[in-house]
Scaffold this active site. Structure first.
Site, mmCIF file in Angstrom:
data_model
loop_
_atom_site.group_PDB
_atom_site.id
_atom_site.type_symbol
_atom_site.label_atom_id
_atom_site.label_comp_id
_atom_site.label_asym_id
_atom_site.label_seq_id
_atom_site.Cartn_x
_atom_site.Cartn_y
_atom_site.Cartn_z
ATOM 1 C CB CYS A 1 -0.989 -0.022 1.164
ATOM 2 S SG CYS A 1 -0.248 0.009 2.810
ATOM 3 C CG ASN B 1 4.165 -1.739 5.284
ATOM 4 O OD1 ASN B 1 5.275 -2.068 5.700
ATOM 5 N ND2 ASN B 1 3.206 -2.619 5.144
#
Ligand code: 4NP
Length: 158
Positions: A10, A13
């Protein structure tokens, strides 16, 4: 036996990808497959490197019976060689990862929700600026998407 290595990515994180890692790990353990897998997560940005998961993500995970044990790290080019499956939480993460790709392609790079039977190819929404409902929505999305991902991987590896 060679292990199957799965990486969830992502932005920071700390919210989505550590939750994806935890939920997927739980499913793998429940099926008695933990010796066959290496499962990790990271972020495309470095803002939170070394941080534990966001407390809201950790609390939501606990509520759903998932324990998060992770310190944030940034995605690195070497992850392309290290991992077999790389799952990006949203299109922005996917573009950031693709911008680092070289010529080798011995891995499968996909959007996490390519595996969501309810909204194939959608983004996992970023819950960072939202409320608790956002985290439960993310959990539900990841719960059903990682179930299909695991089936997909087991099919591919068999
Ligand atoms: P994640 O959420 O990408 O799901 O970990 C975010 C975490 C931190 C920030 C943005 C999104 N941030 O801007 O610091």
């Amino acid at each position: 036996m060679k292990k199957t290595k799965v990486l969830f990515v992502c932005l920071g994180n700390i919210c989505r990808s550590p939750l994806a890692e935890g939920v997927f790990k739980k499913k793998v353990i429940e099926q008695g497959l933990d010796q066959q897998f290496v499962i990790d997560s990271c972020g495309t940005a470095a803002y939170h490197v070394g941080d534990q998961p966001d407390p809201r993500s950790a609390a939501n995970a606990r509520t759903n019976g998932v324990f998060l044990d992770h310190r944030a790290r940034q995605f690195h080019r070497s992850d392309f060689e290290e991992f077999d499956y790389i799952l990006a939480m949203d299109r922005s993460n996917l573009r950031n990862i693709q911008s680092l790709e070289g010529s080798a392609s011995d891995y499968e790079l996909s959007l996490m929700r390519e595996f969501d039977p309810e909204a194939k190819g959608a983004d996992v929404p970023d819950p960072y600026y939202g409320g608790e409902r956002g985290f439960q929505d993310v959990f539900d999305i990841l719960d059903r998407s990682t179930a299909v991902l695991l089936e997909h991987i087991l099919k591919q590896e068999s």
